[in-house]
Write a protein that holds these residues in place. Structure first.
Motif, PDB file in Angstrom:
ATOM      1  N   VAL A 132      45.761  37.373  33.820  1.00 47.85           N
ATOM      2  CA  VAL A 132      44.567  36.733  33.248  1.00 47.85           C
ATOM      3  C   VAL A 132      44.969  35.724  32.173  1.00 47.85           C
ATOM      4  O   VAL A 132      44.465  34.594  32.141  1.00 47.85           O
ATOM      5  N   VAL A 133      45.877  36.115  31.296  1.00 46.06           N
ATOM      6  CA  VAL A 133      46.306  35.212  30.227  1.00 46.06           C
ATOM      7  C   VAL A 133      46.947  33.956  30.812  1.00 46.06           C
ATOM      8  O   VAL A 133      46.691  32.839  30.337  1.00 46.06           O
ATOM      9  N   LEU A 134      47.745  34.128  31.849  1.00 47.47           N
ATOM     10  CA  LEU A 134      48.374  32.967  32.486  1.00 47.47           C
ATOM     11  C   LEU A 134      47.343  32.051  33.132  1.00 47.47           C
ATOM     12  O   LEU A 134      47.388  30.831  32.953  1.00 47.47           O
ATOM     13  N   LYS A 135      46.422  32.629  33.894  1.00 46.53           N
ATOM     14  CA  LYS A 135      45.462  31.790  34.611  1.00 46.53           C
ATOM     15  C   LYS A 135      44.498  31.076  33.675  1.00 46.53           C
ATOM     16  O   LYS A 135      44.006  29.984  33.988  1.00 46.53           O
ATOM     17  N   GLU A 136      44.262  31.684  32.508  1.00 46.36           N
ATOM     18  CA  GLU A 136      43.379  31.064  31.525  1.00 46.36           C
ATOM     19  C   GLU A 136      44.118  30.096  30.606  1.00 46.36           C
ATOM     20  O   GLU A 136      43.523  29.536  29.680  1.00 46.36           O
ATOM     21  N   ARG A 137      45.440  29.935  30.852  1.00 52.29           N
ATOM     22  CA  ARG A 137      46.281  29.030  30.055  1.00 52.29           C
ATOM     23  C   ARG A 137      46.300  29.433  28.585  1.00 52.29           C
ATOM     24  O   ARG A 137      46.287  28.589  27.680  1.00 52.29           O
ATOM     25  N   LYS A 138      46.329  30.754  28.348  1.00 50.39           N
ATOM     26  CA  LYS A 138      46.433  31.279  26.994  1.00 50.39           C
ATOM     27  C   LYS A 138      47.894  31.663  26.714  1.00 50.39           C
ATOM     28  O   LYS A 138      48.773  31.424  27.537  1.00 50.39           O
ATOM     29  N   LYS A 139      48.162  32.274  25.566  1.00 52.06           N
ATOM     30  CA  LYS A 139      49.545  32.569  25.159  1.00 52.06           C
ATOM     31  C   LYS A 139      49.987  33.939  25.644  1.00 52.06           C
ATOM     32  O   LYS A 139      49.400  34.961  25.281  1.00 52.06           O
ATOM     33  N   LEU A 140      51.055  33.950  26.448  1.00 50.89           N
ATOM     34  CA  LEU A 140      51.675  35.185  26.914  1.00 50.89           C
ATOM     35  C   LEU A 140      53.110  35.209  26.421  1.00 50.89           C
ATOM     36  O   LEU A 140      53.899  34.322  26.720  1.00 50.89           O
ATOM     37  N   ILE A 141      53.452  36.251  25.650  1.00 49.30           N
ATOM     38  CA  ILE A 141      54.798  36.414  25.110  1.00 49.30           C
ATOM     39  C   ILE A 141      55.448  37.619  25.777  1.00 49.30           C
ATOM     40  O   ILE A 141      54.876  38.717  25.792  1.00 49.30           O
ATOM     41  N   LEU A 142      56.633  37.404  26.337  1.00 47.46           N
ATOM     42  CA  LEU A 142      57.350  38.462  27.034  1.00 47.46           C
ATOM     43  C   LEU A 142      58.662  38.728  26.309  1.00 47.46           C
ATOM     44  O   LEU A 142      59.571  37.891  26.339  1.00 47.46           O
ATOM     45  N   LEU A 143      58.765  39.881  25.649  1.00 43.70           N
ATOM     46  CA  LEU A 143      59.993  40.233  24.950  1.00 43.70           C
ATOM     47  C   LEU A 143      60.892  40.998  25.936  1.00 43.70           C
ATOM     48  O   LEU A 143      60.880  42.220  25.988  1.00 43.70           O
ATOM     49  N   VAL A 144      61.645  40.234  26.704  1.00 38.96           N
ATOM     50  CA  VAL A 144      62.477  40.816  27.752  1.00 38.96           C
ATOM     51  C   VAL A 144      63.690  41.512  27.138  1.00 38.96           C
ATOM     52  O   VAL A 144      64.361  40.966  26.274  1.00 38.96           O
ATOM     53  N   ARG A 145      63.970  42.736  27.594  1.00 39.47           N
ATOM     54  CA  ARG A 145      65.092  43.502  27.069  1.00 39.47           C
ATOM     55  C   ARG A 145      65.930  43.991  28.257  1.00 39.47           C
ATOM     56  O   ARG A 145      65.613  44.992  28.891  1.00 39.47           O
ATOM     57  N   GLU A 146      66.985  43.250  28.537  1.00 37.03           N
ATOM     58  CA  GLU A 146      67.895  43.615  29.622  1.00 37.03           C
ATOM     59  C   GLU A 146      69.207  42.870  29.448  1.00 37.03           C
ATOM     60  O   GLU A 146      69.221  41.759  28.896  1.00 37.03           O
ATOM     61  N   MET A 147      70.306  43.457  29.868  1.00 37.08           N
ATOM     62  CA  MET A 147      71.593  42.780  29.893  1.00 37.08           C
ATOM     63  C   MET A 147      72.558  43.575  30.784  1.00 37.08           C
ATOM     64  O   MET A 147      72.499  44.805  30.809  1.00 37.08           O
ATOM     65  N   PRO A 148      73.387  42.852  31.538  1.00 34.15           N
ATOM     66  CA  PRO A 148      73.338  41.411  31.771  1.00 34.15           C
ATOM     67  C   PRO A 148      72.130  41.052  32.625  1.00 34.15           C
ATOM     68  O   PRO A 148      71.450  41.933  33.147  1.00 34.15           O
ATOM     69  N   LEU A 149      71.883  39.767  32.764  1.00 36.35           N
ATOM     70  CA  LEU A 149      70.739  39.281  33.530  1.00 36.35           C
ATOM     71  C   LEU A 149      71.200  38.805  34.904  1.00 36.35           C
ATOM     72  O   LEU A 149      72.151  38.041  35.022  1.00 36.35           O
ATOM     73  N   SER A 150      70.496  39.257  35.934  1.00 38.47           N
ATOM     74  CA  SER A 150      70.814  38.819  37.288  1.00 38.47           C
ATOM     75  C   SER A 150      70.118  37.497  37.595  1.00 38.47           C
ATOM     76  O   SER A 150      69.259  37.035  36.832  1.00 38.47           O
ATOM     77  N   ASP A 151      70.471  36.898  38.721  1.00 38.51           N
ATOM     78  CA  ASP A 151      69.789  35.670  39.155  1.00 38.51           C
ATOM     79  C   ASP A 151      68.290  35.918  39.296  1.00 38.51           C
ATOM     80  O   ASP A 151      67.467  35.044  38.992  1.00 38.51           O
ATOM     81  N   ILE A 152      67.919  37.103  39.766  1.00 37.48           N
ATOM     82  CA  ILE A 152      66.497  37.435  39.935  1.00 37.48           C
ATOM     83  C   ILE A 152      65.783  37.387  38.592  1.00 37.48           C
ATOM     84  O   ILE A 152      64.701  36.787  38.455  1.00 37.48           O
ATOM     85  N   HIS A 153      66.374  38.013  37.570  1.00 34.09           N
ATOM     86  CA  HIS A 153      65.760  38.015  36.242  1.00 34.09           C
ATOM     87  C   HIS A 153      65.617  36.598  35.702  1.00 34.09           C
ATOM     88  O   HIS A 153      64.565  36.215  35.168  1.00 34.09           O
ATOM     89  N   LEU A 154      66.689  35.831  35.823  1.00 34.06           N
ATOM     90  CA  LEU A 154      66.692  34.463  35.302  1.00 34.06           C
ATOM     91  C   LEU A 154      65.676  33.589  36.031  1.00 34.06           C
ATOM     92  O   LEU A 154      64.971  32.787  35.409  1.00 34.06           O
ATOM     93  N   GLU A 155      65.584  33.747  37.343  1.00 36.19           N
ATOM     94  CA  GLU A 155      64.621  32.964  38.117  1.00 36.19           C
ATOM     95  C   GLU A 155      63.190  33.334  37.733  1.00 36.19           C
ATOM     96  O   GLU A 155      62.316  32.456  37.629  1.00 36.19           O
ATOM     97  N   ASN A 156      62.932  34.619  37.530  1.00 35.84           N
ATOM     98  CA  ASN A 156      61.587  35.035  37.129  1.00 35.84           C
ATOM     99  C   ASN A 156      61.231  34.511  35.746  1.00 35.84           C
ATOM    100  O   ASN A 156      60.090  34.099  35.492  1.00 35.84           O
ATOM    101  N   MET A 157      62.200  34.527  34.814  1.00 34.03           N
ATOM    102  CA  MET A 157      61.937  33.997  33.475  1.00 34.03           C
ATOM    103  C   MET A 157      61.677  32.494  33.515  1.00 34.03           C
ATOM    104  O   MET A 157      60.769  31.992  32.836  1.00 34.03           O
ATOM    105  N   LEU A 158      62.446  31.775  34.323  1.00 31.88           N
ATOM    106  CA  LEU A 158      62.230  30.340  34.449  1.00 31.88           C
ATOM    107  C   LEU A 158      60.863  30.057  35.065  1.00 31.88           C
ATOM    108  O   LEU A 158      60.129  29.166  34.600  1.00 31.88           O
ATOM    109  N   LYS A 159      60.514  30.818  36.093  1.00 33.01           N
ATOM    110  CA  LYS A 159      59.220  30.641  36.754  1.00 33.01           C
ATOM    111  C   LYS A 159      58.066  30.846  35.763  1.00 33.01           C
ATOM    112  O   LYS A 159      57.132  30.035  35.702  1.00 33.01           O
TER     113      LYS A 159
END
Length: 212
Positions: A132-159
């Motif tokens: 909902v926050v994304l579709k309404e163009r509001k602020k969504l903050i994601l405090l991602v906690r993982e290491m190391p990061l796979s290509d999947i994680h990086l692609e999802n964060m970029l997306k």
């Protein structure tokens, strides 16, 4: 009916805690929001409950109503300061763009939640609220906690970054000379508060105070 706390200086913020390590970040953020009189809509996943019990001395009830009563009493909150929602409470304000808060923080954000939000799964209320926050163009903050990061994680964060989400890895700085784990946690939480536009004095901003 959800009512904003009397005298609240800020609009409501949705906080979701998911099953990544770093429950301390979410708990500390809640404490800061309560202190600042920011109304909070809270969701805690089943995995987050396990992490909280594992990483802290906290014993949070699993039932949303019981958790709301527990936190309200613990932090001496006023009416409207906190509302806790269950994973399938589809009548919650956060489930609809017509009434959901304009700011949401997933803290900590597991890579599973990251993936679900990136593809718009909306299988539970946390995922739907973020959608909902994304579709309404509001602020969504994601405090991602993982290491190391796979290509999947990086692609999802970029997306998600390209969609307008703010991706904030739990990467504390050390230029403020932290002495305790709480100091390290405060550094990250202070950055979240900065992004939310909420005043904080936990960590001096670079260039505005002498470093110790």
């Amino acid at each position: 009916m959800i009512q904003q706390e009397q005298g609240a200086a800020y609009p409501p913020v949705t906080v979701a805690m998911t099953g990544a390590s770093g429950a301390q970040y979410g708990i500390r953020l809640l404490e800061c929001l309560f202190d600042a009189k920011v109304p909070v809509f809270l969701m805690v996943s089943k995995a987050a409950q396990m992490v909280i019990a594992t990483e802290t001395s906290e014993k949070w009830p699993a039932n949303p109503e019981a958790l709301q009563s527990y936190l309200t009493e613990r932090y001496s909150l006023g009416e409207g300061a906190l509302k806790v929602f269950g994973r399938e409470d589809w009548l919650a304000p956060v489930a609809s763009g017509s009434s959901g808060p304009g700011q949401m923080v997933v803290v900590p954000c597991s890579t599973g939640t990251l993936s679900a939000v990136a593809c718009g799964a909306s299988n539970n209320l946390i995922e739907r609220a973020a959608d909902v926050v994304l579709k309404e163009r509001k602020k969504l903050i994601l405090l991602v906690r993982e290491m190391p990061l796979s290509d999947i994680h990086l692609e999802n964060m970029l997306k998600l970054s390209r969609m307008g989400a703010m991706v904030m890895p739990a990467s504390p700085g050390f230029y403020h000379d932290p002495k305790t784990i709480d100091d390290i946690v405060d550094f990250v939480v202070a950055r979240i508060l900065d992004q939310l536009g909420i005043d904080q004095s936990m960590v001096p901003r670079w260039g505005y105070a002498p470093l110790s």
